[in-house]
Design a protein around this motif. Structure first.
Motif, short mmCIF file in Angstrom:
data_model
loop_
_atom_site.label_atom_id
_atom_site.label_comp_id
_atom_site.label_asym_id
_atom_site.label_seq_id
_atom_site.Cartn_x
_atom_site.Cartn_y
_atom_site.Cartn_z
N HIS A 228 0.80 -1.23 0.00
CA HIS A 228 0.00 0.00 0.00
C HIS A 228 0.84 1.27 0.00
CE1 HIS A 228 -3.78 -2.20 0.38
NE2 HIS A 228 -3.05 -3.05 1.06
N GLY A 229 2.12 1.14 -0.26
CA GLY A 229 2.97 2.33 -0.39
C GLY A 229 3.11 3.12 0.89
N ILE A 230 3.07 2.43 2.04
CA ILE A 230 3.22 3.11 3.33
C ILE A 230 4.71 3.22 3.66
CG2 ILE A 230 2.73 2.87 5.81
CD1 ILE A 230 0.11 1.39 4.89
N PRO A 231 5.19 4.42 4.00
CA PRO A 231 6.63 4.58 4.23
C PRO A 231 7.14 3.76 5.40
CG PRO A 231 5.43 6.64 4.69
CD PRO A 231 4.44 5.68 4.12
N THR A 232 8.15 2.94 5.12
CA THR A 232 8.78 2.11 6.15
C THR A 232 10.15 1.71 5.61
OG1 THR A 232 8.46 0.20 7.61
CG2 THR A 232 7.84 -0.12 5.32
N ALA A 233 11.05 1.25 6.47
CA ALA A 233 12.40 0.90 6.02
C ALA A 233 12.35 -0.25 5.02
CB ALA A 233 13.25 0.50 7.24
N ARG A 234 13.22 -0.20 4.02
CA ARG A 234 13.37 -1.29 3.05
C ARG A 234 13.70 -2.58 3.80
NH1 ARG A 234 17.65 -3.17 0.06
NH2 ARG A 234 19.13 -1.81 1.10
N TYR A 235 13.18 -3.72 3.33
CA TYR A 235 13.32 -4.95 4.12
C TYR A 235 13.30 -6.19 3.24
CZ TYR A 235 8.49 -6.14 3.20
OH TYR A 235 7.34 -6.48 2.55
N VAL A 236 13.73 -7.29 3.85
CA VAL A 236 13.59 -8.62 3.26
C VAL A 236 13.13 -9.55 4.38
CG1 VAL A 236 14.87 -10.58 2.31
CG2 VAL A 236 15.34 -8.28 1.48
N ARG A 237 12.22 -10.47 4.08
CA ARG A 237 11.83 -11.51 5.05
C ARG A 237 12.62 -12.77 4.74
NH1 ARG A 237 5.30 -11.84 5.54
NH2 ARG A 237 5.84 -13.05 7.38
N THR B 271 12.36 10.73 9.94
CA THR B 271 13.57 10.79 9.10
C THR B 271 13.58 12.12 8.34
OG1 THR B 271 12.68 9.95 7.03
CG2 THR B 271 13.22 8.31 8.70
N PRO B 272 14.72 12.45 7.75
CA PRO B 272 14.78 13.69 6.95
C PRO B 272 13.76 13.67 5.81
CG PRO B 272 16.99 12.81 7.34
CD PRO B 272 16.03 11.79 7.87
N ASP B 273 13.34 12.47 5.38
CA ASP B 273 12.36 12.38 4.28
C ASP B 273 10.93 12.35 4.78
OD1 ASP B 273 14.49 12.19 2.53
OD2 ASP B 273 14.57 10.00 2.73
N GLY B 274 10.73 12.42 6.10
CA GLY B 274 9.37 12.38 6.64
C GLY B 274 9.19 11.18 7.54
N PRO B 275 8.00 11.04 8.13
CA PRO B 275 7.76 9.95 9.09
C PRO B 275 7.79 8.59 8.40
CG PRO B 275 5.97 11.59 9.13
CD PRO B 275 6.82 11.91 7.96
N SER B 276 8.46 7.64 9.05
CA SER B 276 8.55 6.27 8.54
C SER B 276 8.09 5.33 9.65
CB SER B 276 10.00 6.00 8.15
OG SER B 276 10.14 4.69 7.66
N LEU B 277 7.32 4.32 9.29
CA LEU B 277 6.79 3.40 10.30
C LEU B 277 7.88 2.43 10.74
CD1 LEU B 277 4.20 2.38 11.82
CD2 LEU B 277 4.09 0.63 10.03
N ILE B 278 8.16 2.37 12.04
CA ILE B 278 9.09 1.36 12.57
C ILE B 278 8.31 0.11 12.95
CG2 ILE B 278 10.68 0.77 14.41
CD1 ILE B 278 11.54 3.57 14.58
#
Ligand code: AMP
Ligand code: GLY
Length: 425
Positions: A113-122, A274-281
Motif C-alpha cells: 500500500h505504499g506506506i513509508p517504512t524501512a526497506r526490508y527482506v523476510r 527521518t529527513p524524508d518524513g515519518p517512517s513506520l518502525i
C-alpha cells in the motif's frame, strides 16, 4: 455498564483510573489486575487464556464491554471469541492484531500500500537470511518476526554482530518468534509514538508520546519495556501528525477493512522521523506502557464512551477526543536488577505522601503481602504528573518519586530530556 478490563500493568491501572471517572460505568472488573487497579475495580479470577471461562464470567456478570490491555490475548484471538458471543470488545481481532504479532505481516502490508517504512527482506531460514544481508549495508536491523516482549530487535553494527544475531534467532534464541526474521535498513532520526483510535472505518488521532526504552540515564544500557514517557511529543507537529494519518494510519486501516479483517481498537504507531518524513518502525495493537499513562493523564473525554462507541462501530458519531493542553510525564520505578533479574519482595511505602504532592501513582508489579505493599515484578510503579510544561510535570513527578520509600527500586533521572532540551536549549 459493566466492564471487564484484562491486564495487570500500570497501563491497565491508568485505564481503570480513567474508566472509573465515567458516569456510564456500572461495575468495573479486572483480571487479574493489581493492588492499584483494585482501588477502582473488583479483581476477579478469570484467566484470559481461557476464552470459554472469560465468556462465562461476562455472561454471569452482565458485562457489556471487555477492554483488552496487553497484546498476547489479542494475538491469541480472545477478541474474536468474545465478539462471536455477542460482546462489545475494545481491541482488535486476531488477524488485524498481526500488525503487532508479525513484523513481516506489517512490512508486506506497507509494501502493498505504499506506506513509508524501512526497506526490508523476510527470511525463513539461515541461508536465505545470510544471502539477504548482502543487500544491506551496516548498521543493519534484524527482527524476530513474532512477539518477543520488546526484545526481538537487534541493531548490528558489524557483519559479525549480524551473523551472531541470525545464528541466535534461527537457533531458537527467541523461541517461535525467531523462526522467521525481517532484515531491514537502519533508519536515522528521532523516534516518536503516535496513537489513533479506529472502529475499522472512522479513524481519530489519539495523541503522541515519547518513550525511553533504555534502562539507564542518557539512553544507555539494555532495552526495557519503557522507563518513562511524556506527552505530547512536540516534535510531532500538527503538520507531521496529519502526514502520519494520511500516509501511514489511514491507509493501514483502509487496507485491513478492504481485506475483510477490519481493525478495531487503538493503533499505536512507532515512528522514525527521518529527513524524508515519518517512517513506520512498528505497529502495536494496544496502548503503550508507559505511554498510556501520560495519554490518560491528559485525556478530557469520557474514555468509556469512546471505547464503547469504537467497539460498536459508532466512532464517527462521537466528537473527536479532547486532550488537555497540559503536558504529562511519567517516571517508571523499577526493581533493582531490571530488566535482567529484578529483585522481588522489596517493601514500598510513602505512596500517600507522594500523591499528596500532586502526582498520580499507577501500579505495575506490586502485590500485597501480610498487609504491606511489595514489589512483584520488574516495573513496579509509574509515577505520573501533569503540568503547564513538561518541566512542570517533571518536577512534580520526581518530587513524588523522591517521597516514595522503596529501597530496592530505582528509576531514570532524565525522563523527558529531549523535550526539556527543546524548551531550554
Ligand atoms: P521495534 O520493536 O520494531 O519497535 O524496534 C525496537 C527499537 O529498535 C525501535 O524503537 C528503534 O529504536 C529500533 N529500530 C527498529 N527498527 C529500526 C530501523 N529500521 N532503523 C533504526 N532503528 C530501528
Ligand atoms: N513502551 C513501549 C510499548 O509499550 O511497546
Amino acid at each position: 455498564m459493566n466492564v471487564l478490563l484484562i491486564g495487570s500493568g500500570a497501563r491497565e491501572h491508568a485505564l481503570a483510573w480513567k474508566l472509573a471517572q465515567s458516569p456510564m460505568l456500572g461495575r468495573l472488573f479486572a483480571a487479574p489486575g493489581n493492588p492499584g487497579i483494585a482501588q477502582h475495580a473488583e479483581l476477579v479470577d478469570v484467566n484470559p487464556a481461557d476464552h470459554r471461562g472469560t465468556v462465562d464470567f461476562c455472561l454471569k456478570h452482565s458485562v457489556e464491554l471487555i477492554v483488552i490491555g496487553p497484546e498476547a490475548p489479542l494475538v491469541d484471538g480472545l477478541a474474536d471469541n468474545l465478539r462471536t458471543m455477542g460482546f462489545c470488545v475494545f481491541g482488535p481481532n486476531r488477524i488485524p492484531a498481526q500488525l503487532e504479532g508479525s513484523k513481516g505481516f506489517t512490512k508486506d502490508l506497507c509494501r502493498r500500500h505504499g506506506i513509508p517504512t524501512a526497506r526490508y527482506v523476510r527470511a525463513g531460514d539461515l541461508l536465505a537470511a545470510e544471502a539477504a544481508l548482502e543487500d544491506f549495508g551496516l548498521p543493519v536491523v534484524i527482527k524476530a518476526d513474532g512477539l518477543a516482549a520488546g526484545k526481538g530487535v537487534i541493531i548490528a553494527e558489524t557483519a559479525e554482530e549480524a551473523q551472531a544475531a541470525l545464528d541466535t534467532m534461527f537457533d531458537g534464541g527467541f523461541g517461535a518468534a525467531g523462526a522467521s526474521v525481517v532484515i531491514e535498513q537502519f533508519l536515522t532520526g528521532e523516534e516518536a509514538s503516535f496513537f489513533a483510535i479506529t472502529d475499522g472505518a472512522a479513524v481519530v488521532p489519539f495523541g503522541s508520546a515519547q518513550d525511553h526504552k533504555r534502562v539507564g540515564d542518557g539512553d544507555t544500557g539494555p532495552n526495557t519495556g519503557g522507563m518513562g514517557a511524556y506527552s505530547p511529543a512536540s516534535i510531532l507537529t500538527p503538520e507531521l501528525e496529519e502526514r502520519v494519518m494520511a500516509e501511514i494510519v489511514r491507509p493501514t486501516v483502509r487496507a485491513l477493512a478492504e481485506a475483510g479483517t477490519p481493525y478495531s481498537g487503538v493503533l499505536y504507531a512507532g515512528l522514525m522521523l527521518t529527513p524524508d518524513g515519518p517512517s513506520l518502525i512498528e505497529y502495536n495493537a494496544r496502548f503503550g506502557d508507559p505511554e498510556c499513562q501520560v495519554l490518560m493523564m491528559r485525556l478530557e473525554s469520557d474514555l468509556l464512551e469512546l471505547m464503547y462507541a469504537t467497539a460498536r462501530g459508532e466512532l464517527a458519531e462521537l466528537a473527536t477526543p479532547r486532550f488537555s493542553n497540559d503536558a504529562a510525564l511519567t517516571v517508571v520505578v523499577a526493581a533493582k536488577g531490571y530488566p535482567a533479574t529484578p529483585q522481588k519482595g522489596g517493601g514500598i511505602d510513602g505512596l500517600d505522601e507522594a500523591a499528596a504532592l500532586g502526582a498520580t501513582i499507577f501500579h505495575a508489579g506490586t502485590a500485597r503481602s501480610k498487609g504491606t505493599l511489595v514489589a512483584s515484578g520488574g516495573r513496579v510503579l509509574s509515577v505520573a504528573a501533569r503540568g503547564g510544561t513538561v518541566l512542570d510535570a517533571r518536577r512534580t513527578a520526581y518530587a513524588a518519586v523522591d517521597a516514595i520509600d522503596f529501597p530496592d527500586g530505582f528509576c531514570r533521572r532524565d525522563i523527558g530530556w529531549r523535550e526539556v532540551e527543546r524548551l531550554a536549549p
